[in-house]
Write a protein that holds these residues in place. Structure first.
Motif, PDB file in Angstrom:
ATOM      1  N   PRO A  16       0.773  -1.234   0.000  1.00 31.63           N
ATOM      2  CA  PRO A  16       0.000   0.000   0.000  1.00 31.63           C
ATOM      3  C   PRO A  16       0.809   1.292   0.000  1.00 31.63           C
ATOM      4  CG  PRO A  16      -1.018  -1.582   1.457  1.00 31.63           C
ATOM      5  CD  PRO A  16       0.274  -2.186   0.997  1.00 31.63           C
ATOM      6  N   LEU A  17       1.708   1.461   0.926  1.00 37.25           N
ATOM      7  CA  LEU A  17       2.411   2.736   1.021  1.00 37.25           C
ATOM      8  C   LEU A  17       3.388   2.931  -0.134  1.00 37.25           C
ATOM      9  CD1 LEU A  17       2.582   5.257   2.703  1.00 37.25           C
ATOM     10  CD2 LEU A  17       4.402   4.202   4.008  1.00 37.25           C
ATOM     11  N   THR A  18       4.158   1.918  -0.446  1.00 34.20           N
ATOM     12  CA  THR A  18       5.128   2.016  -1.536  1.00 34.20           C
ATOM     13  C   THR A  18       4.433   2.267  -2.868  1.00 34.20           C
ATOM     14  OG1 THR A  18       6.547   0.478  -0.352  1.00 34.20           O
ATOM     15  CG2 THR A  18       7.035   0.831  -2.681  1.00 34.20           C
ATOM     16  N   ASP A  19       3.354   1.528  -3.134  1.00 29.17           N
ATOM     17  CA  ASP A  19       2.617   1.713  -4.382  1.00 29.17           C
ATOM     18  C   ASP A  19       1.961   3.083  -4.451  1.00 29.17           C
ATOM     19  OD1 ASP A  19       3.333  -0.736  -5.363  1.00 29.17           O
ATOM     20  OD2 ASP A  19       1.465  -1.733  -4.829  1.00 29.17           O
ATOM     21  N   ALA A  20       1.425   3.565  -3.339  1.00 31.08           N
ATOM     22  CA  ALA A  20       0.780   4.881  -3.337  1.00 31.08           C
ATOM     23  C   ALA A  20       1.789   5.999  -3.572  1.00 31.08           C
ATOM     24  CB  ALA A  20       0.040   5.102  -2.019  1.00 31.08           C
ATOM     25  N   VAL A  21       2.964   5.884  -2.997  1.00 29.39           N
ATOM     26  CA  VAL A  21       4.013   6.887  -3.224  1.00 29.39           C
ATOM     27  C   VAL A  21       4.434   6.850  -4.694  1.00 29.39           C
ATOM     28  CG1 VAL A  21       6.383   7.538  -2.660  1.00 29.39           C
ATOM     29  CG2 VAL A  21       4.790   6.951  -0.832  1.00 29.39           C
ATOM     30  N   ALA A  22       4.562   5.650  -5.276  1.00 27.13           N
ATOM     31  CA  ALA A  22       4.905   5.530  -6.695  1.00 27.13           C
ATOM     32  C   ALA A  22       3.790   6.087  -7.574  1.00 27.13           C
ATOM     33  CB  ALA A  22       5.180   4.075  -7.044  1.00 27.13           C
ATOM     34  N   LEU A  23       2.538   5.887  -7.172  1.00 28.70           N
ATOM     35  CA  LEU A  23       1.397   6.407  -7.929  1.00 28.70           C
ATOM     36  C   LEU A  23       1.407   7.928  -7.973  1.00 28.70           C
ATOM     37  CD1 LEU A  23      -1.375   6.132  -9.355  1.00 28.70           C
ATOM     38  CD2 LEU A  23      -2.398   6.066  -7.072  1.00 28.70           C
ATOM     39  N   SER A  24       1.880   8.568  -6.918  1.00 27.54           N
ATOM     40  CA  SER A  24       1.847  10.035  -6.874  1.00 27.54           C
ATOM     41  C   SER A  24       2.643  10.652  -8.023  1.00 27.54           C
ATOM     42  CB  SER A  24       2.331  10.562  -5.522  1.00 27.54           C
ATOM     43  OG  SER A  24       3.675  10.215  -5.321  1.00 27.54           O
ATOM     44  N   GLY A  25       3.627   9.929  -8.557  1.00 31.94           N
ATOM     45  CA  GLY A  25       4.364  10.418  -9.719  1.00 31.94           C
ATOM     46  C   GLY A  25       3.520  10.442 -10.987  1.00 31.94           C
ATOM     47  N   PHE A  26       2.461   9.640 -11.043  1.00 25.64           N
ATOM     48  CA  PHE A  26       1.585   9.587 -12.211  1.00 25.64           C
ATOM     49  C   PHE A  26       0.405  10.553 -12.099  1.00 25.64           C
ATOM     50  CE2 PHE A  26       3.816   5.594 -12.224  1.00 25.64           C
ATOM     51  CZ  PHE A  26       4.041   5.337 -13.559  1.00 25.64           C
ATOM     52  N   LEU A  27       0.222  11.154 -10.945  1.00 27.19           N
ATOM     53  CA  LEU A  27      -0.964  11.982 -10.713  1.00 27.19           C
ATOM     54  C   LEU A  27      -0.869  13.374 -11.337  1.00 27.19           C
ATOM     55  CD1 LEU A  27      -1.810  10.901  -7.071  1.00 27.19           C
ATOM     56  CD2 LEU A  27      -2.931  10.212  -9.196  1.00 27.19           C
ATOM     57  N   GLY A  28       0.233  13.672 -12.006  1.00 27.86           N
ATOM     58  CA  GLY A  28       0.337  14.937 -12.725  1.00 27.86           C
ATOM     59  C   GLY A  28      -0.652  15.018 -13.878  1.00 27.86           C
ATOM     60  N   LEU A  29      -1.197  13.869 -14.313  1.00 27.96           N
ATOM     61  CA  LEU A  29      -2.194  13.831 -15.372  1.00 27.96           C
ATOM     62  C   LEU A  29      -3.566  14.299 -14.902  1.00 27.96           C
ATOM     63  CD1 LEU A  29      -1.338  10.275 -16.787  1.00 27.96           C
ATOM     64  CD2 LEU A  29      -0.717  12.471 -17.802  1.00 27.96           C
ATOM     65  N   VAL A  30      -3.755  14.369 -13.593  1.00 29.12           N
ATOM     66  CA  VAL A  30      -5.073  14.683 -13.043  1.00 29.12           C
ATOM     67  C   VAL A  30      -5.161  16.173 -12.728  1.00 29.12           C
ATOM     68  CG1 VAL A  30      -6.711  14.149 -11.193  1.00 29.12           C
ATOM     69  CG2 VAL A  30      -5.165  12.378 -12.033  1.00 29.12           C
ATOM     70  N   PRO A  31      -6.103  16.878 -13.360  1.00 28.40           N
ATOM     71  CA  PRO A  31      -6.252  18.304 -13.044  1.00 28.40           C
ATOM     72  C   PRO A  31      -6.873  18.489 -11.655  1.00 28.40           C
ATOM     73  CG  PRO A  31      -7.914  17.627 -14.638  1.00 28.40           C
ATOM     74  CD  PRO A  31      -7.016  16.438 -14.408  1.00 28.40           C
ATOM     75  N   ASP A  32      -6.431  19.530 -10.968  1.00 31.62           N
ATOM     76  CA  ASP A  32      -6.935  19.824  -9.630  1.00 31.62           C
ATOM     77  C   ASP A  32      -8.226  20.626  -9.746  1.00 31.62           C
ATOM     78  OD1 ASP A  32      -7.340  20.405  -6.954  1.00 31.62           O
ATOM     79  OD2 ASP A  32      -5.213  20.843  -6.584  1.00 31.62           O
ATOM     80  N   PRO A  33      -9.361  20.075  -9.289  1.00 30.73           N
ATOM     81  CA  PRO A  33     -10.639  20.781  -9.434  1.00 30.73           C
ATOM     82  C   PRO A  33     -10.878  21.871  -8.378  1.00 30.73           C
ATOM     83  CG  PRO A  33     -11.001  18.697  -8.349  1.00 30.73           C
ATOM     84  CD  PRO A  33      -9.536  18.748  -8.708  1.00 30.73           C
ATOM     85  N   ARG A  34      -9.989  21.968  -7.409  1.00 34.83           N
ATOM     86  CA  ARG A  34     -10.189  22.926  -6.328  1.00 34.83           C
ATOM     87  C   ARG A  34      -9.775  24.325  -6.761  1.00 34.83           C
ATOM     88  NH1 ARG A  34      -6.423  20.354  -1.991  1.00 34.83           N
ATOM     89  NH2 ARG A  34      -5.138  20.244  -3.850  1.00 34.83           N
ATOM     90  N   GLY A  35     -10.317  25.319  -6.093  1.00 30.23           N
ATOM     91  CA  GLY A  35      -9.898  26.691  -6.325  1.00 30.23           C
ATOM     92  C   GLY A  35      -8.475  26.902  -5.835  1.00 30.23           C
TER      93      GLY A  35
END
Length: 188
Positions: A16-35
């Motif tokens: 869980p933790l290792t995979d989630a940290v690795a996933l965070s590198g791919f999250l640049g594809l996701v636009p931030d919907p917050r103000g």
């Protein structure tokens, strides 16, 4: 729980933790919907923490927020949560903050990011043909003001990894006429 996060439950031998940290590198594809104003936490930290909780067994929004609240400080720090400037402790978001964010996220972009992560995580099978199954599903309980249900079209390999998933306009185009003949012509 967002459907894209549900893909993570099929990951083989998750850490869980290792995979989630690795996933965070791919999250640049996701636009931030917050103000822009009032952002206290990075988008990648919030989504990575939700992903870690799903990999650890959380199956609902309540379980996701409880996992994050109960996670040790070192794990929260590894996921990208900041230290509180006055106390030096790691602060985690309020459950409502995470729920609001997960509801507003672009599902297709999150699905692409998780799909890219899962694809990078798997080892290539070698040269040759790869079998891919394509199927469409109407999501139960997804009624909106304009549609009776949301329909998703997904492509999956035979090891159970979702390669891509998209929302489509109408279930009839998936099941019948237009999609299936084009797929069979391309295979020949």
């Amino acid at each position: 729980m967002p459907a894209a996060l549900d893909q993570l439950t099929q990951a083989s031998a998750p850490v869980p933790l290792t995979d989630a940290v690795a996933l965070s590198g791919f999250l640049g594809l996701v636009p931030d919907p917050r103000g822009v104003r009032g952002r206290r936490y990075q988008l990648s930290a919030l989504v990575a923490a939700a992903a870690a909780s799903v990999l650890a067994g959380a199956r609902s929004l309540t379980a996701i927020t409880e996992w994050i609240a109960d996670a040790p400080a070192w794990a929260c720090r590894a996921l990208g949560f900041p230290l509180a400037p006055l106390t030096g402790t790691v602060s985690v978001p309020h459950p409502h903050t995470l729920r609001r964010l997960l509801v507003k996220l672009d599902g297709d972009a999150l699905d692409q990011a998780i799909g890219a992560f899962l694809t990078a995580r798997t080892t290539p099978t070698g040269p040759g043909l790869r079998a891919i199954a394509v199927d469409g599903k109407a999501l139960r309980g997804s009624r909106t003001a304009t549609t009776p249900y949301v329909t998703l079209l997904a492509a999956m390999d035979h090891t159970g990894h979702v390669l891509a998933q998209r929302q489509v306009a109408d279930k009839s185009r998936v099941a019948g006429g237009n999609f299936a003949p084009r797929l069979s012509r391309n295979r020949a």
